[in-house]
Design a protein around this motif. Structure first.
Motif, mmCIF file in Angstrom:
data_model
loop_
_atom_site.group_PDB
_atom_site.id
_atom_site.type_symbol
_atom_site.label_atom_id
_atom_site.label_comp_id
_atom_site.label_asym_id
_atom_site.label_seq_id
_atom_site.Cartn_x
_atom_site.Cartn_y
_atom_site.Cartn_z
ATOM 1 N N VAL A 1 4.225 4.024 11.453
ATOM 2 C CA VAL A 1 4.057 5.325 12.157
ATOM 3 C C VAL A 1 3.030 6.101 11.352
ATOM 4 O O VAL A 1 3.392 6.326 10.002
ATOM 5 C CB VAL A 1 5.192 6.212 12.588
ATOM 6 N N VAL A 2 2.066 6.799 11.862
ATOM 7 C CA VAL A 2 1.156 7.574 11.061
ATOM 8 C C VAL A 2 1.164 9.068 11.447
ATOM 9 O O VAL A 2 1.638 9.369 12.881
ATOM 10 C CB VAL A 2 -0.411 7.113 11.402
ATOM 11 N N GLU A 3 1.156 9.951 10.687
ATOM 12 C CA GLU A 3 1.251 11.375 10.856
ATOM 13 C C GLU A 3 0.128 11.948 11.067
ATOM 14 O O GLU A 3 -0.967 11.598 10.410
ATOM 15 C CB GLU A 3 1.984 12.273 9.802
ATOM 16 N N TYR B 1 0.707 3.240 14.191
ATOM 17 C CA TYR B 1 -0.260 2.710 13.320
ATOM 18 C C TYR B 1 -1.298 2.098 14.105
ATOM 19 O O TYR B 1 -1.175 1.532 14.924
ATOM 20 C CB TYR B 1 0.164 1.835 12.346
ATOM 21 N N GLN B 2 -2.909 2.410 13.722
ATOM 22 C CA GLN B 2 -3.763 1.639 14.137
ATOM 23 C C GLN B 2 -4.687 1.150 12.907
ATOM 24 O O GLN B 2 -4.798 1.713 12.046
ATOM 25 C CB GLN B 2 -4.890 2.520 14.996
ATOM 26 N N PHE B 3 -5.238 -0.145 13.201
ATOM 27 C CA PHE B 3 -6.212 -0.482 12.272
ATOM 28 C C PHE B 3 -7.191 0.459 12.029
ATOM 29 O O PHE B 3 -7.712 0.916 12.631
ATOM 30 C CB PHE B 3 -6.945 -2.037 12.972
ATOM 31 N N GLY B 4 -7.123 0.413 10.680
ATOM 32 C CA GLY B 4 -8.254 1.329 9.998
ATOM 33 C C GLY B 4 -7.793 2.717 9.210
ATOM 34 O O GLY B 4 -8.442 3.367 8.642
ATOM 35 N N ASP B 5 -6.240 2.820 9.802
ATOM 36 C CA ASP B 5 -5.695 4.033 9.196
ATOM 37 C C ASP B 5 -5.254 3.930 7.756
ATOM 38 O O ASP B 5 -4.990 2.697 7.328
ATOM 39 C CB ASP B 5 -4.516 4.323 10.018
ATOM 40 N N ALA B 6 -5.710 5.074 7.141
ATOM 41 C CA ALA B 6 -5.521 4.724 5.616
ATOM 42 C C ALA B 6 -3.740 4.812 5.291
ATOM 43 O O ALA B 6 -3.085 5.384 6.071
ATOM 44 C CB ALA B 6 -5.722 6.178 4.940
ATOM 45 N N LEU B 7 -3.561 3.787 4.246
ATOM 46 C CA LEU B 7 -1.955 3.601 4.073
ATOM 47 C C LEU B 7 -1.359 4.822 3.629
ATOM 48 O O LEU B 7 -0.084 5.107 3.712
ATOM 49 C CB LEU B 7 -1.922 2.478 3.045
ATOM 50 N N ASP B 8 -2.057 5.699 2.928
ATOM 51 C CA ASP B 8 -1.230 6.915 2.427
ATOM 52 C C ASP B 8 -0.824 8.024 3.719
ATOM 53 O O ASP B 8 -0.184 8.914 3.407
ATOM 54 C CB ASP B 8 -2.178 7.866 1.360
ATOM 55 N N MET C 1 6.805 6.707 5.709
ATOM 56 C CA MET C 1 7.532 5.863 5.523
ATOM 57 C C MET C 1 8.846 6.030 6.220
ATOM 58 O O MET C 1 9.510 5.199 6.557
ATOM 59 C CB MET C 1 7.609 5.652 3.860
ATOM 60 N N THR C 2 9.371 7.337 5.980
ATOM 61 C CA THR C 2 10.783 7.637 6.584
ATOM 62 C C THR C 2 10.755 7.356 8.020
ATOM 63 O O THR C 2 11.738 6.453 8.555
ATOM 64 C CB THR C 2 10.859 9.167 6.565
ATOM 65 N N GLU C 3 9.616 7.777 9.065
ATOM 66 C CA GLU C 3 9.576 7.359 10.356
ATOM 67 C C GLU C 3 9.504 5.944 10.710
ATOM 68 O O GLU C 3 10.087 5.397 11.632
ATOM 69 C CB GLU C 3 8.659 7.922 10.991
ATOM 70 N N SER C 4 8.599 5.113 9.714
ATOM 71 C CA SER C 4 8.648 3.958 10.026
ATOM 72 C C SER C 4 9.690 3.077 9.662
ATOM 73 O O SER C 4 9.968 2.046 10.288
ATOM 74 C CB SER C 4 7.292 3.475 8.789
ATOM 75 N N LEU C 5 10.491 3.235 8.733
ATOM 76 C CA LEU C 5 11.746 2.576 8.076
ATOM 77 C C LEU C 5 12.670 2.687 9.305
ATOM 78 O O LEU C 5 13.549 1.852 9.598
ATOM 79 C CB LEU C 5 12.119 3.207 6.696
ATOM 80 N N LYS C 6 12.691 3.864 9.930
ATOM 81 C CA LYS C 6 13.592 4.306 11.072
ATOM 82 C C LYS C 6 13.249 3.242 12.169
ATOM 83 O O LYS C 6 14.287 2.720 13.005
ATOM 84 C CB LYS C 6 13.853 5.822 11.337
ATOM 85 N N ASN C 7 12.202 3.185 12.557
ATOM 86 C CA ASN C 7 11.771 2.389 13.753
ATOM 87 C C ASN C 7 12.092 0.953 13.340
ATOM 88 O O ASN C 7 12.537 0.035 14.189
ATOM 89 C CB ASN C 7 10.105 2.325 13.822
ATOM 90 N N ALA C 8 11.806 0.596 12.090
ATOM 91 C CA ALA C 8 12.301 -0.904 11.721
ATOM 92 C C ALA C 8 13.750 -1.061 12.020
ATOM 93 O O ALA C 8 14.242 -2.321 12.428
ATOM 94 C CB ALA C 8 11.904 -1.148 10.297
ATOM 95 N N GLN C 9 14.656 -0.276 11.445
ATOM 96 C CA GLN C 9 16.165 -0.433 11.712
ATOM 97 C C GLN C 9 16.565 -0.363 13.239
ATOM 98 O O GLN C 9 17.234 -1.090 13.523
ATOM 99 C CB GLN C 9 16.691 0.755 11.060
ATOM 100 N N ILE C 10 15.861 0.442 13.909
ATOM 101 C CA ILE C 10 15.910 0.531 15.663
ATOM 102 C C ILE C 10 15.525 -0.865 16.394
ATOM 103 O O ILE C 10 16.368 -1.338 16.965
ATOM 104 C CB ILE C 10 15.501 1.651 16.171
#
Length: 375
Positions: free
Chosen positions: A173-175, A138-145, A149-158
């Motif tokens: 993580v942004v697609e 994720y970079q500042f300015g990226d749209a939240l939509d 969420m799946t990849e981001s939650l996986k990163n948080a768990q790791i």
């Protein structure tokens, strides 16, 4: 003893069988072609159809031309207009105009299937809504939509573990998506008198190409825009619905007026991608003077007129508007003019007869839509 029943591969040839068409459908296919050639004149088209019927036996005692006309009315392809004197005339409807455009699309561009939203993909990755399957931090300015969420939650768990679960900006993580660009096109059609000179009908193929291109864009790329203009002594915009009725006039060729109007139309568009397609068969031979009079010269290439054309080509280049010229003539001096005009614009030119004109325009449109023109 067992026989090996391996399936055989190859081609099976059989005698061609024409599609099973109803009497109405068979006549309607011919009628749509005739109504294009007659520029929407129903009476003339029916007269031609009757002549063809005499020669090729298109109808039967059970289904006559009169039955066909009645079906056209019942199906909404014809309407009857009553003039002040009480006389009735038959006119084609907007339903017929759509059917003619679809037929032109099928004949010229093939059976092109409609696609969902129908936008143009550019090759650059950026802000858009076409998923690529690739991810980045994720970079500042990226749209939240756009956050996965799946990849981001996986990163948080790791990164933090399940017992001390925490989601931070570093975990997001942004697609990646492909930017879907839009194309604004102006199609210029020469309607000077030379488009019907020398025993060759050049305006009807030009109309068919315009109708096919209009149908292609409105059905497959609905977010694109197409404006159509004609140029003779002057230039003016026409609607898509007017195309079947387009006729050549007793005009010279004011290419400058056409280009001026085309650029005016494109200046109003917000799309980054803009282009001009110009179909012409003659040399520029006319200019409109500031006082409203016309300067005309049909003898050779007039330097004053030609230089104005080059100036317009350069101006379009500065506005990042490429011009593709489809020249329906192969005179050497005209080809030289087109070459210099194309060089001034850094556009493209095709020197072609009437055959294959539609395919060329389609291929060029499909190619250009993949490009990202940065203003």
């Amino acid at each position: 003893m067992k026989h090996n029943k391996t399936p055989r591969k190859g081609f099976v040839f059989k005698k061609y069988e024409s599609p099973n068409q109803s009497p109405f459908d068979k006549l309607f296919e011919i009628f749509k072609e005739l109504i294009t050639h007659t520029s929407g004149d129903f009476d003339e088209a029916i007269d031609w159809l009757r002549e063809l019927d005499k020669e090729y036996k298109l109808t039967t005692p059970e289904y006559t031309i009169e039955d066909f006309i009645e079906d056209l009315k019942q199906k909404g392809y014809l309407r009857e207009e009553i003039d002040p004197d009480g006389n009735g005339t038959l006119e084609i409807t907007s339903k017929t105009e759509r059917a003619i455009r679809q037929q032109a699309l099928d004949h010229i561009f093939g059976k092109i299937k409609r696609s969902g939203q129908g936008n143009h993909k550019s090759k650059g990755i950026g802000i858009g809504d076409e998923h690529t399957g690739d991810f980045r931090n994720y970079q500042f300015g990226d749209a939240l939509d756009k956050v996965s969420m799946t990849e981001s939650l996986k990163n948080a768990q790791i990164n933090h573990g399940i017992s001390d679960f925490n989601l931070t900006e570093d975990d997001l993580v942004v697609e990646e998506t492909l930017h879907k660009s839009q194309m604004s096109t102006v199609l210029m059609i020469d309607i000077s008198h030379s488009m019907i000179l020398y025993g060759e009908d050049r305006i009807t193929p030009a109309k068919k190409v315009a109708m096919a291109l209009a149908e292609l864009i409105t059905t497959r790329y609905p977010k694109d825009t197409l404006d159509i203009l004609v140029f003779g002594n002057d230039a003016w915009q026409i609607e898509i619905k007017d195309l079947p009725y387009l006729k050549v006039g007793p005009y010279h060729t004011n290419t400058v007026a056409g280009l001026q109007l085309a650029m005016d139309l494109l200046r109003r568009k917000r799309n980054t991608n803009k282009q001009i397609f110009m179909i012409t068969d003659g040399k520029p031979s006319c200019l409109r003077q500031p006082d409203g009079t016309y300067y005309k010269n049909s003898n050779g290439l007039d330097t004053h007129i030609v230089n104005k054309c080059y100036m317009m080509a350069q101006q379009a280049r500065k506005l990042h508007i490429p011009i593709t010229t489809f020249m329906i003539a192969k005179d050497s001096y005209l080809m030289q003019f087109v070459r210099e005009f194309t060089y001034a614009n850094q556009g493209k030119a095709f020197y072609t007869g009437l055959k294959g004109l539609g395919e060329m325009i389609f291929e060029d449109y499909e190619t250009n839509r993949k490009k990202r023109i940065r203003g």
